[in-house]
Design an enzyme around this catalytic site. Structure first.
Site, short mmCIF file in Angstrom:
data_model
loop_
_atom_site.label_atom_id
_atom_site.label_comp_id
_atom_site.label_asym_id
_atom_site.label_seq_id
_atom_site.Cartn_x
_atom_site.Cartn_y
_atom_site.Cartn_z
N LYS A 262 -1.99 -3.46 -2.53
CA LYS A 262 -1.41 -4.81 -2.53
C LYS A 262 -1.57 -5.36 -3.93
O LYS A 262 -2.27 -4.76 -4.76
CB LYS A 262 -2.13 -5.72 -1.52
CG LYS A 262 -3.67 -5.67 -1.65
CD LYS A 262 -4.38 -6.55 -0.62
CE LYS A 262 -4.46 -5.94 0.75
NZ LYS A 262 -3.91 -6.73 1.82
N ARG A 263 -0.91 -6.51 -4.23
CA ARG A 263 -1.11 -7.13 -5.54
C ARG A 263 -2.60 -7.35 -5.78
O ARG A 263 -3.37 -7.61 -4.86
CB ARG A 263 -0.35 -8.46 -5.61
CG ARG A 263 1.15 -8.30 -5.77
CD ARG A 263 1.52 -7.63 -7.08
NE ARG A 263 1.24 -8.45 -8.22
CZ ARG A 263 2.17 -9.01 -9.00
NH1 ARG A 263 3.44 -8.83 -8.74
NH2 ARG A 263 1.83 -9.74 -10.03
N LYS B 161 2.04 -2.54 8.30
CA LYS B 161 2.60 -1.23 7.94
C LYS B 161 1.57 -0.12 8.16
O LYS B 161 1.90 0.97 8.66
CB LYS B 161 3.07 -1.24 6.47
CG LYS B 161 4.25 -2.19 6.26
CD LYS B 161 4.53 -2.53 4.79
CE LYS B 161 5.44 -3.75 4.72
NZ LYS B 161 5.55 -4.34 3.37
#
Ligand code: NBX
Ligand code: IMP
Length: 849
Positions: A586-587, A698
């Site tokens: 993720k960021r 996800k």
């Protein structure tokens, strides 16, 4: 409904003369026809012969064009049917669409993957060969941009009359290289070789104005008319990308705007004798769509960004009004004015406040251009707009200075003041004498430099305000916007995020998809709740065996990717396929707490070092994610993770029991390889900070178990899969809140010997030989501020990770939990999310072409 496979006839438009009719005698979806089409594009579009091609790009483009050809007829039919059926349309306005690659998705939705594979193999290629030739369309930063991409997929699959509107950035999100453990940004030149998926519309331009001043005058009929004068003009040119639904004949449109200097403007300036000045101005105006701002959750406040926001909003609304007028002509409304049905025929959804200028812009178009009165225009605006909030962190809320807004958009500032004045009048009427409340609710922030609070503007101008997970919506209502909730309780609602299973399972995990479809049929592709049918198989030994084999194969694929990347970096690395793939992708952001995960990695390392003969569950701890280029602390954390990897991965005492991996350039196409291969999903943000998260969904959909806090959508994932199938740790939102103000992080470090040792090692140079103080800022920040309370959650996190390690040693129980996770992901399809928006916010229904 299946795509038409029979003989097709293109009808001439009735108002045109001449014979346009053509007949197509072969099945366009057969492999022979596709092959013919590829060769034709290679020869006649690219002027190349198969025997001379020595690259992957040209065959890829030919293939893409062949697939695109097969979308065109349905695309036109879909658009025509929206007109014919006088449909209410939805516009999803977003500054970001993180689409990733298109080819695989388009083939799946057309149901021609196999035929395409066969056509290619006849030509001596494979789909896998060509797949990597496609650039990711990376027109977004992270979750917010990818959500927009999942939304347009579900909108088309649900056959809703919908559009995505945004900017065609020439440079998307930067590429990340890791050089000596440090992030280096490389520009994303995704359009360099052209983009076969987009159709430029050179004739459908709109003019967008900036700067200048407002001039008001009395018209002969006594009405006040407002003119915007002495402005600079930029043209907006649309590029359309087809968005096919899943095997249903619907093809919607993603329309992205590019900035073009206006000819009129060229002419005036070039003739004035100042050639260089004219060229510079032309380039400056075309700069508007040049590059995506690479920050997530921290706005920059730059003039160019404000211009981007207005540019795309203005072009979009002009296009919406044009289409509405055209549709009204086809279906005239005898009673009421031209705009009487506007809100009945259009819904605009604002993806965060980035497009919030839609509110004053719609007002301007209705008042100044269309000549409506204020009350009618305001009714239309409010009834048309909906606002989705994606963050509760105060520093992430957009606040433009009044001086900048007034200079760039003088008319809009005036309208915002007027909106605010009328709004505050209603607040005062409801709560007489409550000045503090007025100050809090005002669209204009006073005290210091005046600013426009875009969230307040968006709330006031919309009929619906939603958060993106139950907890997030609750926090929004209780602590961020309580005054507005008191005023308009019915305006606020929750729409929990989702993901599209077509990309995040069917396309990215073909092996698991095949196993699932073999067991329960393929209904899950358009109805994710059908995964429930897997429940009875969760303890079936034979099914479990196949389930594990799929995971193993996916891990092998990722392991190759990791080895290839590390080889390029000159630091060969082999990961242990028997180890738990423990992933956080993720960021990079402090609130997401990648650093907490890194503290765990060091803790495991220390335990192995202290007792090399002990029994440990082998782990591969994998990180990936980009940091905003100006976010120094986040970049230092990337360096720390890589430095931990350098030490751990090369320590022979550790062997293959622990590896720390940082994969460079996290993007949609890499994500598609990571989720299917992971065993453990790290969702460890401080409770109350992550609005929803969608990566969490996800992972779970691909059979990873989650270790997470009670934050964002984790709360609802826990609810769906059951507490026994997820690993929850850490403080709750209320506990975080209670600790704020009296938190003394250094005390937590003193009380935990392992934590103390870990921090000591980071500050004493154990991971930065030769540069002892490199990571000192990280430890200082933890000990003295620790805004996101890593140290307070450390103990609980480590204890929870021990439970995870223990559980992984029992494959039968682990696999059962994995299957039960997948089986209970139904809620997290964007098909469900979009159905909820359609019913409860937009009032739109499916249209079948
Ligand atoms: O939006 C993200 C949230 O952080 C996630 O919790 C959530 O799941 C996701 C979808 O709702 N926000 C996000 O990605 N924001 C940005 O990327 C962003 C970009 C530019 C900007 C502010 C935020 N100026
Ligand atoms: P737009 O929605 O007006 O941008 O048009 C998109 C597409 O819809 C056009 O390219 C046409 O294929 C179709 N279309 C445009 N105008 C009409 C119409 O008056 N009736 C039916 N279809 C139309």
């Amino acid at each position: 409904m299946a795509i038409q496979r029979s003989t097709t006839t293109a009808k001439a438009s009735p108002e045109r003369t001449g014979t346009w009719a053509t007949t197509n005698t072969v099945d366009p979806l057969s492999s022979d026809s596709i092959k013919e089409s590829i060769v034709r594009h290679l020869q006649f579009t690219l002027a190349e012969l198969p025997k001379h091609v020595d690259n992957k790009w040209e065959p890829y483009v030919s293939m893409a064009l062949a697939v695109r050809d097969r979308l065109i007829e349905s695309w036109i039919q879909t658009q025509e049917s929206y007109y014919h059926q006088d449909a209410k349309r939805v516009y999803y306005l977003s500054l970001e669409f993180l689409m990733g690659r298109t080819l695989g998705n388009a083939m799946l939705n057309l149901g021609i993957t196999e035929a395409c594979g066969k056509a290619l193999s006849d030509l001596g290629y494979t789909l896998e060969d060509l797949r990597d030739a496609e650039w990711d369309a990376g027109l977004g930063n992270g979750g917010l941009g990818r959500l927009a991409a999942c939304f347009v997929d579900s909108l088309a699959t649900l056959q809703l009359p919908a559009y995505g509107y945004g900017i065609r950035y020439e440079y998307g999100i930067f590429h990340q290289r890791i050089v000596n453990g440090v992030q280096v940004e490389v520009p994303d030149t995704w359009l360099e070789y052209g983009n076969p998926w987009e159709i430029p519309r050179h004739t459908d331009l709109f003019s967008v104005k900036f700067y200048g001043r407002v001039h008001q005058r009395q018209e002969p009929n006594g009405r006040l008319k407002t003119d915007w004068v002495d402005f600079e003009e930029v043209l907006a040119m649309p590029y359309d990308t087809p968005i096919p639904g899943y095997k249903n004949g619907t093809v919607n449109t993603l329309r992205l705007w590019a900035a073009k200097a206006s000819r009129d403007f060229d002419f005036r300036n070039f003739n004035s004798g100042d050639y260089r000045g004219a060229v510079e101005q032309k380039m400056r105006s075309e700069n508007i769509s040049k590059v995506l701002y690479p920050n997530d959750n921290l706005p920059e406040g730059k003039e160019l960004r404000l211009k981007q926001e207005y540019f795309f909003v203005s072009a979009t609304l002009q296009d919406v009004i044009r289409r509405y007028k055209k549709q009204q002509k086809l279906h005239p409304n005898p009673d009421g004015g031209l705009f009487a049905r506007f809100a009945d025929r259009n819904a605009l959804q604002l993806n965060d406040t980035h497009p919030a200028l839609a509110i004053p812009e719609l007002m301007r178009l209705l008042l100044d251009v269309e000549g409506l009165g204020w009350d009618e225009a305001w009714d239309i605006t409010q009834n048309t707009c909906g606002y989705t909030n994606h963050t509760v962190m105060p520093e992430a809320l957009e606040r433009w200075t009044v001086s900048l807004m007034g200079r760039v958009l003088p008319r809009h500032l005036q309208l915002i003041y007027e909106i605010n004045e009328r709004f505050l009048r209603t607040v005062r009427a409801r709560f007489p004498g409550d000045d503090a409340r007025c100050r809090r609710m005002s669209i204009i922030e006073e005290g210091g430099e005046q600013r426009v609070r875009m969230a307040n503007l968006a709330i006031v101008g919309s009929h619906s305000v939603n958060g993106v997970a139950a907890l997030h919506s609750q926090i929004l209502m209780e602590t961020v916007f309580p005054d507005f909730v008191e005023m308009w309780p019915k305006k606020f609602n929750n729409k929990t995020n989702g993901i599209t299973q077509r990309r995040w399972l069917l396309k990215s995990n073909p092996k698991l998809s095949t196993l699932i479809t073999g067991a329960i049929g393929d209904g899950w592709i358009t109805d994710l709740f059908q995964l429930k049918k897997l429940m009875p198989l969760a303890s079936d030994a034979a099914f479990q065996e196949k389930w594990r084999a799929v995971k193993r194969a996916n891990k092998e694929r990722l392991a190759l990717e990791i080895s290839a990347q590390y080889k390029k970096r000159g630091a060969p690395l082999t990961v242990n396929l028997d180890s738990m793939f423990d992933c956080q992708v993720k960021r990079l952001h402090e609130y997401k707490r990648q650093l907490l995960n890194a503290l765990h990695a060091i803790t495991l390392y220390n335990r192995i070092k202290a007792n090399p003969k002990g029994v440990y569950t082998p782990r591969t701890i994998l990180f990936a994610g980009k940091a905003a280029p100006g976010y120094h602390q986040a970049k230092l954390i990337i360096k720390l993770i890589n430095s931990i990897g350098d030490v751990v991965n090369n320590d022979s005492d550790v062997g293959d029991r622990l590896k720390v991996v940082f994969m460079a350039d996290y993007r949609v196409s890499l994500a598609e390889k990571i989720f299917p291969a992971s065993d453990l999903s790290e969702q460890i943000s401080t409770a109350g900070t992550e609005a929803s998260g969608t990566g969490n969904m996800k992972f779970s959909l691909n059979g990873a178990l989650t270790i997470g806090t009670m934050d964002g959508a984790n709360v609802e994932i826990c609810e769906e899969v059951g507490a026994e199938n997820i690993f929850i740790f850490g403080m709750l939102t209320e506990e975080v809140r209670a600790l704020q103000g009296k938190y003394r992080p250094a005390q937590w470090a003193e009380q935990n010997a392992e934590l103390h040792q870990v921090l000591e090692m980071i500050s004493n140079g154990s991971f930065s030989p030769g540069e002892r103080d490199l990571f000192k800022p990280i430890v200082d920040s933890l000990l003295h501020h620790d805004e996101y309370m890593l140290l307070a959650d450390y103990g609980s996190y480590i204890a929870c990770q021990e439970k995870v390690s223990l559980a992984y040693r029992d494959p039968t129980t682990w696999t059962k939990k994995s299957i039960l996770n997948v089986a209970q992901m139904g809620k997290f399809s964007t098909d469900r999310t979009i159905s909820d928006y359609a019913r409860e916010i937009w009032g739109v229904t499916p249209v079948r072409p």
